[in-house]
Design an enzyme around this catalytic site. Sequence first.
Site, mmCIF file in Angstrom:
data_model
loop_
_atom_site.group_PDB
_atom_site.id
_atom_site.type_symbol
_atom_site.label_atom_id
_atom_site.label_comp_id
_atom_site.label_asym_id
_atom_site.label_seq_id
_atom_site.Cartn_x
_atom_site.Cartn_y
_atom_site.Cartn_z
ATOM 1 N N VAL A 96 0.843 -1.203 0.000
ATOM 2 C CA VAL A 96 0.000 0.000 0.000
ATOM 3 C C VAL A 96 0.883 1.260 0.000
ATOM 4 O O VAL A 96 0.637 2.214 -0.750
ATOM 5 C CB VAL A 96 -0.971 -0.021 1.209
ATOM 6 C CG1 VAL A 96 -1.750 1.278 1.284
ATOM 7 C CG2 VAL A 96 -1.922 -1.206 1.104
ATOM 8 N N CYS A 97 1.935 1.247 0.807
ATOM 9 C CA CYS A 97 2.851 2.404 0.870
ATOM 10 C C CYS A 97 3.486 2.674 -0.483
ATOM 11 O O CYS A 97 3.691 3.827 -0.872
ATOM 12 C CB CYS A 97 3.964 2.166 1.879
ATOM 13 S SG CYS A 97 3.381 1.739 3.505
ATOM 14 N N THR A 98 3.802 1.603 -1.208
ATOM 15 C CA THR A 98 4.424 1.761 -2.526
ATOM 16 C C THR A 98 3.504 2.559 -3.444
ATOM 17 O O THR A 98 3.939 3.478 -4.146
ATOM 18 C CB THR A 98 4.736 0.359 -3.108
ATOM 19 O OG1 THR A 98 5.627 -0.306 -2.209
ATOM 20 C CG2 THR A 98 5.355 0.443 -4.487
ATOM 21 N N LEU A 150 3.251 6.388 -2.128
ATOM 22 C CA LEU A 150 4.399 7.253 -2.448
ATOM 23 C C LEU A 150 4.482 7.491 -3.953
ATOM 24 O O LEU A 150 4.836 8.585 -4.397
ATOM 25 C CB LEU A 150 5.691 6.654 -1.903
ATOM 26 C CG LEU A 150 5.788 6.642 -0.377
ATOM 27 C CD1 LEU A 150 7.185 6.255 0.074
ATOM 28 C CD2 LEU A 150 5.429 7.975 0.241
#
Length: 211
Positions: free
Chosen positions: A44-46, A49
């Site tokens: 999810v962070c990928t 960002l």
Amino acid sequence: MSIRLGDIAPNFQAKTSIGEIDFYEYLGNSWGILFSHPADYTPVCTTELGKTALLKSEFEKRNVKVLALSVDTLEKHSGWINDINETQKTSVDFPIIADEDRKVSTLYDFIHPNASATATVRSLLIIGPDKAVKLIITYPASTGRNFDEVLRVVDSLQLTANYSVATPANWKEGEDVIVVPAISTEDAIKKFPKGVKIVKPYLRYTPQPNK
Ligand code: BEZ
């Protein structure tokens, strides 16, 4: 430390993917977004960002400086940034804090121990040029944030700061806005030459002033 709306965002120095920064120096007189992520190399962070990098021109247009945080090392950040660029078809050039010692995460209350003892939650703060905190949102690790909504809030905050108007539910760029209660109807009629629609004495609309 718990931080609330209207508080002055505390300053800090930190190691980041673009070098050592002082938060206030990095922000200068711009608006700021500080947002935390559970960890590097997480799906999810990928996407978050990557989406932030793809919206670079939208943040620049609004004079917003972006600063991300993850509790992993600079070495990990550097490999992960390559993956983000590759998979999200972008180029991450905003800084990501390497908050291994949790100094900034603790200062900003990004660790919620009942969610996870070690990982940061998905918090995001919008900070005004006066360094006051204007928005705080916190999402669970499994839900990616909506960066179109973040931009919409920046637009709303900047309209309030520049024109003394508020934005109604589900407002979108170009739609009518609300005259803030602090302005009398008499003054509103002078201040908003495009017109004031009075639905109730406390509910007054005017066309978006900067359109
Ligand atoms: C993540 O990508 O950070 C994540 C995804 C699912 C559950 C928890 C975290």
